[in-house]
Design a protein around this motif. Structure first.
Motif, PDB file in Angstrom:
ATOM      1  N   ASP A  63       0.821  -1.216   0.000  1.00  0.00           N
ATOM      2  CA  ASP A  63       0.000   0.000   0.000  1.00  0.00           C
ATOM      3  C   ASP A  63       0.855   1.267   0.000  1.00  0.00           C
ATOM      4  OD1 ASP A  63      -2.084  -1.714   0.156  1.00  0.00           O
ATOM      5  OD2 ASP A  63      -2.322  -1.524   2.341  1.00  0.00           O
ATOM      6  N   SER A  64       0.297   2.321  -0.546  1.00  0.00           N
ATOM      7  CA  SER A  64       1.000   3.609  -0.574  1.00  0.00           C
ATOM      8  C   SER A  64       0.012   4.722  -0.870  1.00  0.00           C
ATOM      9  CB  SER A  64       2.060   3.573  -1.682  1.00  0.00           C
ATOM     10  OG  SER A  64       2.581   4.854  -1.920  1.00  0.00           O
ATOM     11  N   THR A  65       0.229   5.875  -0.283  1.00  0.00           N
ATOM     12  CA  THR A  65      -0.495   7.082  -0.698  1.00  0.00           C
ATOM     13  C   THR A  65       0.499   8.066  -1.325  1.00  0.00           C
ATOM     14  OG1 THR A  65      -2.175   6.814   0.993  1.00  0.00           O
ATOM     15  CG2 THR A  65      -1.921   9.033   0.088  1.00  0.00           C
ATOM     16  N   ARG A  66       1.473   8.505  -0.533  1.00  0.00           N
ATOM     17  CA  ARG A  66       2.384   9.564  -0.983  1.00  0.00           C
ATOM     18  C   ARG A  66       3.237   9.171  -2.184  1.00  0.00           C
ATOM     19  NH1 ARG A  66       0.703  10.706   3.667  1.00  0.00           N
ATOM     20  NH2 ARG A  66       0.791   8.453   3.829  1.00  0.00           N
ATOM     21  N   THR A  67       3.918   8.032  -2.081  1.00  0.00           N
ATOM     22  CA  THR A  67       4.863   7.679  -3.153  1.00  0.00           C
ATOM     23  C   THR A  67       4.108   7.454  -4.457  1.00  0.00           C
ATOM     24  OG1 THR A  67       6.105   6.593  -1.404  1.00  0.00           O
ATOM     25  CG2 THR A  67       6.854   6.220  -3.659  1.00  0.00           C
ATOM     26  N   LYS A  68       3.041   6.650  -4.361  1.00  0.00           N
ATOM     27  CA  LYS A  68       2.274   6.308  -5.561  1.00  0.00           C
ATOM     28  C   LYS A  68       1.605   7.552  -6.165  1.00  0.00           C
ATOM     29  CE  LYS A  68      -1.558   3.254  -6.630  1.00  0.00           C
ATOM     30  NZ  LYS A  68      -2.428   2.287  -5.987  1.00  0.00           N
ATOM     31  N   ILE A 115       8.467   0.663  -8.650  1.00  0.00           N
ATOM     32  CA  ILE A 115       8.020  -0.579  -7.997  1.00  0.00           C
ATOM     33  C   ILE A 115       8.113  -0.481  -6.485  1.00  0.00           C
ATOM     34  CG2 ILE A 115       8.389  -3.076  -7.821  1.00  0.00           C
ATOM     35  CD1 ILE A 115       9.782  -2.966 -10.513  1.00  0.00           C
ATOM     36  N   ARG A 116       7.033  -0.824  -5.820  1.00  0.00           N
ATOM     37  CA  ARG A 116       7.069  -1.042  -4.368  1.00  0.00           C
ATOM     38  C   ARG A 116       6.740  -2.513  -4.116  1.00  0.00           C
ATOM     39  NH1 ARG A 116       4.481   2.584   0.324  1.00  0.00           N
ATOM     40  NH2 ARG A 116       6.262   3.835  -0.311  1.00  0.00           N
ATOM     41  N   SER A 117       7.565  -3.161  -3.316  1.00  0.00           N
ATOM     42  CA  SER A 117       7.396  -4.594  -3.080  1.00  0.00           C
ATOM     43  C   SER A 117       7.949  -4.967  -1.716  1.00  0.00           C
ATOM     44  CB  SER A 117       8.157  -5.365  -4.173  1.00  0.00           C
ATOM     45  OG  SER A 117       8.268  -6.710  -3.845  1.00  0.00           O
ATOM     46  N   GLU A 154      15.335  -0.305   1.427  1.00  0.00           N
ATOM     47  CA  GLU A 154      15.580   1.118   1.125  1.00  0.00           C
ATOM     48  C   GLU A 154      14.349   1.786   0.540  1.00  0.00           C
ATOM     49  OE1 GLU A 154      18.656   3.271  -0.243  1.00  0.00           O
ATOM     50  OE2 GLU A 154      20.303   1.946   0.329  1.00  0.00           O
ATOM     51  N   HIS A 155      14.362   3.103   0.544  1.00  0.00           N
ATOM     52  CA  HIS A 155      13.301   3.907  -0.060  1.00  0.00           C
ATOM     53  C   HIS A 155      14.006   5.134  -0.645  1.00  0.00           C
ATOM     54  CE1 HIS A 155       9.568   5.672  -0.952  1.00  0.00           C
ATOM     55  NE2 HIS A 155       8.917   5.497   0.184  1.00  0.00           N
ATOM     56  N   PRO A 156      14.750   4.953  -1.753  1.00  0.00           N
ATOM     57  CA  PRO A 156      15.641   6.026  -2.211  1.00  0.00           C
ATOM     58  C   PRO A 156      14.948   7.302  -2.665  1.00  0.00           C
ATOM     59  CG  PRO A 156      15.653   4.187  -3.769  1.00  0.00           C
ATOM     60  CD  PRO A 156      14.894   3.728  -2.567  1.00  0.00           C
ATOM     61  N   HIS A 293       8.788  13.634   9.065  1.00  0.00           N
ATOM     62  CA  HIS A 293       8.210  12.288   9.155  1.00  0.00           C
ATOM     63  C   HIS A 293       7.884  11.857   7.717  1.00  0.00           C
ATOM     64  CE1 HIS A 293       5.749   8.912  10.269  1.00  0.00           C
ATOM     65  NE2 HIS A 293       5.606   9.259  11.549  1.00  0.00           N
ATOM     66  N   PRO A 294       8.288  10.648   7.312  1.00  0.00           N
ATOM     67  CA  PRO A 294       7.959  10.237   5.934  1.00  0.00           C
ATOM     68  C   PRO A 294       6.464  10.033   5.757  1.00  0.00           C
ATOM     69  CG  PRO A 294       8.959   8.405   7.130  1.00  0.00           C
ATOM     70  CD  PRO A 294       9.041   9.605   8.032  1.00  0.00           C
ATOM     71  N   LEU A 295       5.744   9.863   6.886  1.00  0.00           N
ATOM     72  CA  LEU A 295       4.309   9.596   6.888  1.00  0.00           C
ATOM     73  C   LEU A 295       4.043   8.233   6.198  1.00  0.00           C
ATOM     74  CD1 LEU A 295       3.078  13.207   6.034  1.00  0.00           C
ATOM     75  CD2 LEU A 295       3.378  12.186   8.317  1.00  0.00           C
TER      76      LEU A 295
HETATM   77  N1   CP Z   1       6.413   7.983   2.836  1.00  0.00           N
HETATM   78  C1   CP Z   1       5.796   7.027   2.133  1.00  0.00           C
HETATM   79  O1   CP Z   1       6.440   6.158   1.479  1.00  0.00           O
HETATM   80  O2   CP Z   1       4.441   7.073   2.197  1.00  0.00           O
HETATM   81  P1   CP Z   1       3.454   6.086   1.450  1.00  0.00           P
HETATM   82  O3   CP Z   1       3.630   4.725   2.073  1.00  0.00           O
HETATM   83  O4   CP Z   1       2.091   6.652   1.648  1.00  0.00           O
HETATM   84  O5   CP Z   1       3.871   6.042   0.003  1.00  0.00           O
END
Ligand code: CP
Length: 530
Positions: A63-68, A115-117, A154-156, A293-295
């Motif tokens: 799941d993701s809000t910000r990155t996606k 890609i997020r995995s 990582e989350h570059p 905060h990355p949230l």
């Molecule tokens: N910071 C971050 O990666 O948020 P999301 O999980 O909402 O993408």
């Protein structure tokens, strides 16, 4: 020739972009942000890819809000073809591999994959696989992979926006930073990216604030130390605030308690309270402190309470907004739209190939020494003797190591034996493996031996004499052996993932083997399947 060094580049870990490349990216983000905030359309247009055939694919398997959504909005800014793969209805669910899935999408005119995995190192693996697919199918591009978060690794792209936000609040200086990292440092991939990410600042002081169960993994601590950071550790915010040297930048992360076992969950309240900011702490903060905060922030248990939203301490909202600007610029760079004016300084000199097997010169061998034979070992007339195994370890450790060496070197089915003895000082333990008969080892086998038994000596015996002697040291890279495996179950190269990604390791400054996909450190005895 296109001199744009960014075009076609993947971002699998933050170090894929050099420090000067990141600084260039920041300069472009600053320019773009000013253009957007002042509605300077001409300047904005100079960043736009503006090509409806340029294919960007978003594949979010977590799941993701910000990155996606920030990438989606960044793609809209660029006027390109954006597709989102629906993982729930894809053939992933029929057991299709990552390589087959992304090769297929590469063939449909897609140049960039985001890609997020949960699987760690997946982008690094696909970068090679899909480039090869593009080559063998004559496609006119090499796909770019952007890691939008891989497991705990990582989350570059988050790191880029974090660094940009710190830079912005540092009066656009990269001279130094004093940063407190607070929260779940064990599971948080955004803080793991900081191990190499903060190198963009010349002097780095990091205060790690987390209870023991959520502490920063050893691998990332080692990387921080190798990078020369000043590091301090505290078990809680309370403990941190009871000393005087307090950072003015605090980076919080959400406790990912759902990833932990029952034992930890029972202590969830206690762990959370160590890393949750409380109103009573406010007066103890230095003037001008900013929180990041990355949230997302948990609605019931936020580590940054909502009463702080309206105070100048709130840096996390601007940080989140910066995310879209950074991702617009990243896409503009990897597409080649911008970046041609960046001239890299001289490339780092390549590391010379290092020999890990050193032959002992004949004149040293021929010097007559009084023959010392380990107790119980009968000299052999012809054969192979591997000596000085695990020198200095206990007899139990040496026996276990010799079992592994015999398995890895395929010596189990041959006659001969293993022996634990003391060396010439009569005190220090060592292991000896001997195999009588005619023996030859090719270069690949020598590399295996050097990897599994660094520090050993290898003796070839003929006519009762040592005719060739070698000393082995750890090879700088280990790959191309089918029985290698990263021990991290979440890594793309672990057998549990069934992706057939070949394991690869790189030697670290501390003489560990670091997985080329997920960065997990291993001792030399851990990288071969037991
Ligand atoms: N910071 C971050 O990666 O948020 P999301 O999980 O909402 O993408």
């Amino acid at each position: 020739m296109d001199s744009n060094v960014f075009k076609g580049r993947s971002l699998c870990t933050i170090d894929d972009f050099s420090i000067e490349e990141r600084k260039y990216l920041f300069s472009q983000v600053r320019k773009l942000k000013a253009a957007i905030l002042s509605d300077d359309t001409a300047l904005m247009d100079s960043f736009r890819i503006n090509d409806p055939d340029f294919g960007i694919y978003e594949v979010f398997l977590e799941d993701s809000t910000r990155t996606k959504e920030s990438f989606r909005n960044a793609a809209n800014f660029h006027h390109v073809k954006l597709t989102e793969m629906s993982s729930q209805s894809s053939s992933f669910n029929k057991g299709e591999s990552y390589a087959d899935t992304f090769n297929t999408l590469t063939g449909y005119e897609n140049q960039v994959f985001i890609i997020r995995s949960k699987v760690e190192g997946v982008c690094r693996y696909l970068e090679g696989e899909c480039s090869e697919y593009a080559r063998r199918n004559g496609l006119p591009y090499r796909p770019v992979f952007i890691n939008a978060g891989d497991g705990k690794h990582e989350h570059p792209t988050q790191e880029l926006l974090d660094e940009y936000s710190f830079f912005e609040d540092n009066a656009f200086s990269t001279d130094s930073i004093h940063l407190a990292l607070v929260g779940d440092l064990f599971h948080g991939r955004t803080v793991h990216s900081k191990a190499n990410g903060l190198k963009v600042f010349d002097h780095v002081k990091v205060d790690l604030i987390a209870p023991k169960d959520l502490a920063m993994p050893e691998t990332y601590l080692e990387i921080m130390k190798d990078n020369g950071y000043e590091i301090r550790a505290f078990g809680s915010i309370e403990e941190y605030l009871s000393q005087n040297d307090i950072a003015t930048k605090w980076y919080f992360t959400r406790p990912q308690l759902e990833r932990m076992g029952e034992r930890i969950l029972e202590r969830a309240d206690e762990l959370r309270s160590c890393i949750t900011f409380r109103e009573e702490f406010l007066s103890r903060l230095p003037e001008g402190t900013i929180f990041y905060h990355p949230l997302p922030r948990h609605k019931e248990h936020p580590v940054i309470p909502v009463f702080l939203d309206n105070l100048p301490i709130n840096g996390w909202e601007r940080q989140s907004i910066n995310g879209m600007y950074c991702r617009i610029v990243l896409l503009a760079l990897v597409s080649g739209r911008i970046g041609s004016d960046f001239i890299p300084s001289d490339p780092k000199p390549s590391i010379p190939e290092e020999d890990y097997i050193h032959q002992v010169p004949d004149d040293v061998l021929s010097r007559k020494k009084e023959k010392v034979v380990s107790e119980g070992v009968r000299p052999i007339d012809e054969g192979l003797v591997i000596d000085h195994i695990s020198r200095g370890k206990t007899p139990e450790e040496i026996r276990e190591h010799m079992r592994l060496i015999c398995k890895v070197m395929g010596l189990d089915s041959l006659k001969g034996g293993e022996w634990v003895s003391t060396g010439s000082d009569g005190v220090t333990w060592k292991g000896i493996i001997f195999r009588p008969g005619h023996m030859e080892l090719d270069r690949k086998s020598l590399k295996r031996l050097a990897a599994v038994a660094p520090g050993c000596t290898l003796n070839f015996i003929k006519g009762g004499r040592v005719v060739a002697k070698y000393r082995a040291s750890m090879p700088p890279r280990i790959y191309n052996f089918s029985d290698l495996m990263c021990t991290n179950e979440a890594c793309i190269s672990n057998a549990l993932q069934s992706e057939n990604a070949p394991a690869m390791f790189v030697r670290t400054e501390e003489n560990k083997y670091r997985c080329a996909y997920c960065d997990k450190d291993h001792s030399f005895s851990e990288i071969f399947r037991k």
